[in-house]
Write a protein that holds these residues in place. Sequence first.
Motif, PDB file in Angstrom:
ATOM      1  N   GLY A   1     -23.335  -8.428  26.934  1.00  0.00           N
ATOM      2  CA  GLY A   1     -23.069  -8.833  28.315  1.00  0.00           C
ATOM      3  C   GLY A   1     -22.042  -8.006  29.054  1.00  0.00           C
ATOM      4  N   LYS A   2     -21.633  -6.870  28.497  1.00  0.00           N
ATOM      5  CA  LYS A   2     -20.620  -6.030  29.146  1.00  0.00           C
ATOM      6  C   LYS A   2     -21.098  -5.525  30.502  1.00  0.00           C
ATOM      7  CE  LYS A   2     -21.055  -2.994  25.945  1.00  0.00           C
ATOM      8  NZ  LYS A   2     -22.008  -3.358  24.891  1.00  0.00           N
ATOM      9  N   THR A   3     -22.303  -4.941  30.507  1.00  0.00           N
ATOM     10  CA  THR A   3     -22.827  -4.387  31.749  1.00  0.00           C
ATOM     11  C   THR A   3     -22.989  -5.480  32.799  1.00  0.00           C
ATOM     12  OG1 THR A   3     -23.966  -2.638  30.564  1.00  0.00           O
ATOM     13  CG2 THR A   3     -24.763  -3.130  32.762  1.00  0.00           C
ATOM     14  N   THR A   4     -23.477  -6.632  32.362  1.00  0.00           N
ATOM     15  CA  THR A   4     -23.683  -7.736  33.297  1.00  0.00           C
ATOM     16  C   THR A   4     -22.357  -8.138  33.945  1.00  0.00           C
ATOM     17  OG1 THR A   4     -25.485  -8.471  31.887  1.00  0.00           O
ATOM     18  CG2 THR A   4     -24.688 -10.025  33.530  1.00  0.00           C
ATOM     19  N   LEU A   5     -21.301  -8.220  33.148  1.00  0.00           N
ATOM     20  CA  LEU A   5     -19.991  -8.590  33.676  1.00  0.00           C
ATOM     21  C   LEU A   5     -19.517  -7.551  34.698  1.00  0.00           C
ATOM     22  CD1 LEU A   5     -17.646 -10.533  33.585  1.00  0.00           C
ATOM     23  CD2 LEU A   5     -16.724  -9.323  31.618  1.00  0.00           C
ATOM     24  N   LEU A   6     -19.696  -6.276  34.347  1.00  0.00           N
ATOM     25  CA  LEU A   6     -19.266  -5.202  35.245  1.00  0.00           C
ATOM     26  C   LEU A   6     -20.062  -5.246  36.558  1.00  0.00           C
ATOM     27  CD1 LEU A   6     -17.226  -2.856  34.731  1.00  0.00           C
ATOM     28  CD2 LEU A   6     -19.200  -1.364  34.555  1.00  0.00           C
ATOM     29  N   ARG A   7     -21.357  -5.498  36.427  1.00  0.00           N
ATOM     30  CA  ARG A   7     -22.213  -5.538  37.615  1.00  0.00           C
ATOM     31  C   ARG A   7     -21.889  -6.732  38.507  1.00  0.00           C
ATOM     32  NH1 ARG A   7     -26.868  -2.744  37.971  1.00  0.00           N
ATOM     33  NH2 ARG A   7     -28.003  -4.531  38.744  1.00  0.00           N
ATOM     34  N   MET A   8     -21.366  -7.787  37.905  1.00  0.00           N
ATOM     35  CA  MET A   8     -20.952  -8.928  38.726  1.00  0.00           C
ATOM     36  C   MET A   8     -19.688  -8.577  39.506  1.00  0.00           C
ATOM     37  SD  MET A   8     -21.875 -12.460  36.784  1.00  0.00           S
ATOM     38  CE  MET A   8     -21.193 -12.172  35.172  1.00  0.00           C
ATOM     39  N   ILE A   9     -18.788  -7.796  38.887  1.00  0.00           N
ATOM     40  CA  ILE A   9     -17.586  -7.365  39.603  1.00  0.00           C
ATOM     41  C   ILE A   9     -17.983  -6.459  40.763  1.00  0.00           C
ATOM     42  CG2 ILE A   9     -15.396  -6.133  39.422  1.00  0.00           C
ATOM     43  CD1 ILE A   9     -15.321  -6.891  36.452  1.00  0.00           C
ATOM     44  N   ALA A  10     -18.960  -5.570  40.509  1.00  0.00           N
ATOM     45  CA  ALA A  10     -19.390  -4.640  41.557  1.00  0.00           C
ATOM     46  C   ALA A  10     -20.229  -5.327  42.629  1.00  0.00           C
ATOM     47  CB  ALA A  10     -20.192  -3.497  40.936  1.00  0.00           C
ATOM     48  N   GLY A  11     -20.796  -6.474  42.290  1.00  0.00           N
ATOM     49  CA  GLY A  11     -21.582  -7.204  43.271  1.00  0.00           C
ATOM     50  C   GLY A  11     -23.078  -7.020  43.149  1.00  0.00           C
ATOM     51  N   PHE A  12     -23.542  -6.431  42.054  1.00  0.00           N
ATOM     52  CA  PHE A  12     -24.981  -6.223  41.895  1.00  0.00           C
ATOM     53  C   PHE A  12     -25.666  -7.415  41.232  1.00  0.00           C
ATOM     54  CE2 PHE A  12     -23.493  -1.737  41.987  1.00  0.00           C
ATOM     55  CZ  PHE A  12     -24.048  -1.454  43.228  1.00  0.00           C
ATOM     56  N   GLU A  13     -24.871  -8.287  40.616  1.00  0.00           N
ATOM     57  CA  GLU A  13     -25.416  -9.529  40.087  1.00  0.00           C
ATOM     58  C   GLU A  13     -24.579 -10.669  40.651  1.00  0.00           C
ATOM     59  OE1 GLU A  13     -28.055  -9.506  38.230  1.00  0.00           O
ATOM     60  OE2 GLU A  13     -28.086  -7.614  37.117  1.00  0.00           O
ATOM     61  N   THR A  14     -25.241 -11.769  40.940  1.00  0.00           N
ATOM     62  CA  THR A  14     -24.513 -12.933  41.437  1.00  0.00           C
ATOM     63  C   THR A  14     -24.227 -13.852  40.260  1.00  0.00           C
ATOM     64  OG1 THR A  14     -26.175 -12.757  43.146  1.00  0.00           O
ATOM     65  CG2 THR A  14     -24.530 -14.477  43.417  1.00  0.00           C
ATOM     66  N   PRO A  15     -22.955 -14.269  40.093  1.00  0.00           N
ATOM     67  CA  PRO A  15     -22.645 -15.176  38.984  1.00  0.00           C
ATOM     68  C   PRO A  15     -23.369 -16.507  39.174  1.00  0.00           C
ATOM     69  CG  PRO A  15     -20.642 -14.333  40.025  1.00  0.00           C
ATOM     70  CD  PRO A  15     -21.778 -13.910  40.882  1.00  0.00           C
TER      71      PRO A  15
ATOM     72  N   ILE B   1     -10.836 -10.339  43.842  1.00  0.00           N
ATOM     73  CA  ILE B   1     -10.258  -9.006  43.809  1.00  0.00           C
ATOM     74  C   ILE B   1      -9.156  -8.979  44.850  1.00  0.00           C
ATOM     75  CG2 ILE B   1     -10.681  -6.538  44.064  1.00  0.00           C
ATOM     76  CD1 ILE B   1     -13.589  -7.048  43.310  1.00  0.00           C
ATOM     77  N   ASP B   2      -7.941  -8.628  44.419  1.00  0.00           N
ATOM     78  CA  ASP B   2      -6.797  -8.661  45.326  1.00  0.00           C
ATOM     79  C   ASP B   2      -6.625 -10.039  45.949  1.00  0.00           C
ATOM     80  OD1 ASP B   2      -5.338  -6.371  45.261  1.00  0.00           O
ATOM     81  OD2 ASP B   2      -6.649  -5.291  46.655  1.00  0.00           O
ATOM     82  N   GLY B   3      -6.949 -11.058  45.183  1.00  0.00           N
ATOM     83  CA  GLY B   3      -6.767 -12.411  45.676  1.00  0.00           C
ATOM     84  C   GLY B   3      -7.861 -12.921  46.589  1.00  0.00           C
ATOM     85  N   VAL B   4      -8.851 -12.063  46.895  1.00  0.00           N
ATOM     86  CA  VAL B   4      -9.923 -12.487  47.797  1.00  0.00           C
ATOM     87  C   VAL B   4     -11.166 -12.833  46.982  1.00  0.00           C
ATOM     88  CG1 VAL B   4     -11.341 -11.836  49.776  1.00  0.00           C
ATOM     89  CG2 VAL B   4      -9.028 -10.898  49.523  1.00  0.00           C
ATOM     90  N   ASP B   5     -11.693 -14.019  47.229  1.00  0.00           N
ATOM     91  CA  ASP B   5     -12.911 -14.421  46.526  1.00  0.00           C
ATOM     92  C   ASP B   5     -14.071 -13.545  46.990  1.00  0.00           C
ATOM     93  OD1 ASP B   5     -15.086 -15.644  45.373  1.00  0.00           O
ATOM     94  OD2 ASP B   5     -14.311 -17.671  45.691  1.00  0.00           O
ATOM     95  N   MET B   6     -14.789 -12.966  46.002  1.00  0.00           N
ATOM     96  CA  MET B   6     -15.835 -11.990  46.333  1.00  0.00           C
ATOM     97  C   MET B   6     -17.219 -12.623  46.489  1.00  0.00           C
ATOM     98  SD  MET B   6     -14.933  -8.843  46.694  1.00  0.00           S
ATOM     99  CE  MET B   6     -13.325  -9.058  47.448  1.00  0.00           C
ATOM    100  N   ALA B   7     -17.309 -13.951  46.322  1.00  0.00           N
ATOM    101  CA  ALA B   7     -18.620 -14.586  46.454  1.00  0.00           C
ATOM    102  C   ALA B   7     -19.190 -14.266  47.836  1.00  0.00           C
ATOM    103  CB  ALA B   7     -18.482 -16.088  46.267  1.00  0.00           C
ATOM    104  N   GLY B   8     -20.405 -13.801  47.882  1.00  0.00           N
ATOM    105  CA  GLY B   8     -21.050 -13.512  49.163  1.00  0.00           C
ATOM    106  C   GLY B   8     -20.673 -12.178  49.769  1.00  0.00           C
ATOM    107  N   THR B   9     -19.827 -11.394  49.103  1.00  0.00           N
ATOM    108  CA  THR B   9     -19.495 -10.064  49.614  1.00  0.00           C
ATOM    109  C   THR B   9     -20.450  -9.042  48.999  1.00  0.00           C
ATOM    110  OG1 THR B   9     -17.194 -10.752  49.721  1.00  0.00           O
ATOM    111  CG2 THR B   9     -17.627  -8.398  49.930  1.00  0.00           C
ATOM    112  N   ALA B  10     -21.142  -8.286  49.863  1.00  0.00           N
ATOM    113  CA  ALA B  10     -22.122  -7.308  49.384  1.00  0.00           C
ATOM    114  C   ALA B  10     -21.410  -6.163  48.672  1.00  0.00           C
ATOM    115  CB  ALA B  10     -22.935  -6.777  50.556  1.00  0.00           C
ATOM    116  N   PRO B  11     -22.122  -5.455  47.782  1.00  0.00           N
ATOM    117  CA  PRO B  11     -21.497  -4.359  47.018  1.00  0.00           C
ATOM    118  C   PRO B  11     -20.840  -3.310  47.922  1.00  0.00           C
ATOM    119  CG  PRO B  11     -23.717  -4.771  46.219  1.00  0.00           C
ATOM    120  CD  PRO B  11     -23.526  -5.664  47.389  1.00  0.00           C
TER     121      PRO B  11
END
Lengths: 283, 358
Positions: free
Chosen positions: B44-58, B65-75
């Motif tokens: 699941g390493k790649t999946t986790l990384l892709r969720m940080i980048a925004g290519f997969e939705t948790p 990131i920097d205190g800002v919730d990234m839900a709904g933010t496009a890559p």
Amino acid sequence: MIAAYRRWKRLHPAGPLDYTRKWPMQLTLAATFIFLYAPILILILFSFNDSRRNIVWRGFTTKYYEKALGNESLIEAFVNSLTIAFVSTIVSTILGAMVAILLWRFRFPGKAGYEGGMALPIVIPEICLGVAMLAFFARIGWPTDLPWPLNLGNIIIAHISFSFPFAAVVIRARLAGFNRELEEAARDLGASEWETYRDVVLPYLKPGLVAGALLAFTLSLDDFVITFFTSGPDTVTFPVKVYSMVRFSVTPEVNAASTVLIVITLFLTAIAMRVQNRSAKRD
Amino acid sequence: MTDAIIEIADISKAFPGGVRAVDAVSLSIREGEFFALLGPSGCGKTTLLRMIAGFETPTEGAIRIDGVDMAGTAPNRRPVNMVFQSYAVFPHMSVAENVAYGLKMDGVAKPEMARRVEDALALVRLDGFDGRKPDQLSGGQRQRVALARALVKRPRVLLLDEPLSALDAKLREAMQLELVNLQKSVGITFVVVTHDQDEALSMADRIAVMETGQVRQLAPPAELYEHPNSRFVAEFIGKMNVIEATASDGVLTGPGLGVIARAPDLGDGPASVALRPEKIRLNMAPTPALGKDEAEIEGTVTTVSYHGAESHIYVDAGEGVLLSATVQNAERDAAHRVKRGDRARLCWRLADALVLKE
Ligand SMILES: Nc1ncnc2c1ncn2[C@@H]1O[C@H](COP(=O)(O)OP(=O)(O)OP(=O)(O)O)[C@@H](O)[C@H]1O
Ligand SMILES: [Mg+2]
């Protein structure tokens, strides 16, 4: 002579992979070339034949080219054909690309059915398609007395409907090899979805687009059956015109006009192959 | 933690079909650190990384990131950039165009763009390659283009998915060093995915070891190596000898062996003792004086595997206990002294033996 050849052969025996030096292979190759290209070569050759009947060689002339150029109805048919091919190629390629991207990118209910239905014009016999088009345009009452180029409208529509599936299939095949990470990389670097298509997907698709367009163009340019059924009484395309001329006799004029068509097609194919080679080297 | 740049809270990802690729992972990545996600294939390493980048939705949980919730933010709107496993260098653009692409998308002015592209190319030592097309580059150079292309945007975090896996061994080693130096010089937080434990140990400030979608241990490399918290981590990181032992009265005894480890707080019952091969000494003759905090066992050498700088000696101590010891070939021709079939004694300090509860 034969002895010399035998000696040469003994000194240079054919290796196991030298297929082209084995006689069955050579025979096949020769047959292919003869049956494929001999008729075309003879057609081109006899377009320069100084004889009305066009059966025996009577000497070189270019007068039938002049005659063909002077034949107004032939030129008109030629222009009609090129116009139809041009417009239907552009529309078919755009439509084909859109369908290909749709099928590649999205999942939707009934996708398999849609994919099959879209490819139907590829397998349906042309004659059936022609009759169907005829019936369709008669049924909706498509006007037959429109001024040029609107009078080509129904032929163009018919051509698009049978050539865009070919374009779609070719473009879809190209898309199958696309590295999804390229698209994601563009998104990651700040491109919107539309910018990603413009900057990454389309450039990658270019060889597929060119191949699809070329296919659509040649399909349209030499189509006889469907055009024959859909064209009105006063609109004539090149293949239809040639057919009517040949019914009286095969004159060198017909050969000349056909040669011009062959040259145009070869020229376009050469350009297309150049474009493809250049992008194929990159991926 | 206040200096966390990425906070991952209880994140899960379930793919259609029921695969839970990432399962309730929580971790925070600190500003400026070199962070590695390590684990076997499919964990699941790649999946986790892709969720940080925004290519997969948790499926569940949140990423800040920097205190800002990234839900709904496009890559394309996240302050992170990614270096892809295939590098994904645009084949129809030149090196300079590739590097400039992200800046062009941000609307950076031409003169500044040219300057930054030049700086980025210099940073990855690709000066003078501006006009080349990707098909005229080697694998290593293509990877530098991918690096420059991501770094030129000055992201808050750089995500790298198996950045070195496509390179050959020599180049990989050189690039490991280079990546670390690069990270220290630009000061950007790096998150690297890898399945190569050696790579993670040598590069990262901290490593999260993952297994089947979960983080098993998160620690600096030395702690991970010397104090693994489970048998999985112990065996995944480096080489490890594991002996099934029995605990009683705070000491552990192996099958047919004496005391092999000490664990005062451990209750009685079965337990595993783990020993790193390099912490075991090999003696051919009886040890003159065994310290009281040392253990010793005797066995037969079954295999000698030669690795140049060191040799791995496998010793069968009976009762199904097979141990490997690493011997440095400090002197020339030292390796030939141990042969298959020799009797040998292995000894180690009791403190070096690790007791694993499970
Ligand atoms: N798009 C997807 N659909 C369904 N399952 C997926 C998808 N992507 C990944 N998986 C599954 O999720 C699990 C984790 O995949 P992931 O790619 O994150 O592994 P990984 O740790 O990066 O492995 P590797 O080291 O092989 O790259 C795997 O079991 C994989 O089969
Ligand atoms: Mg992976």
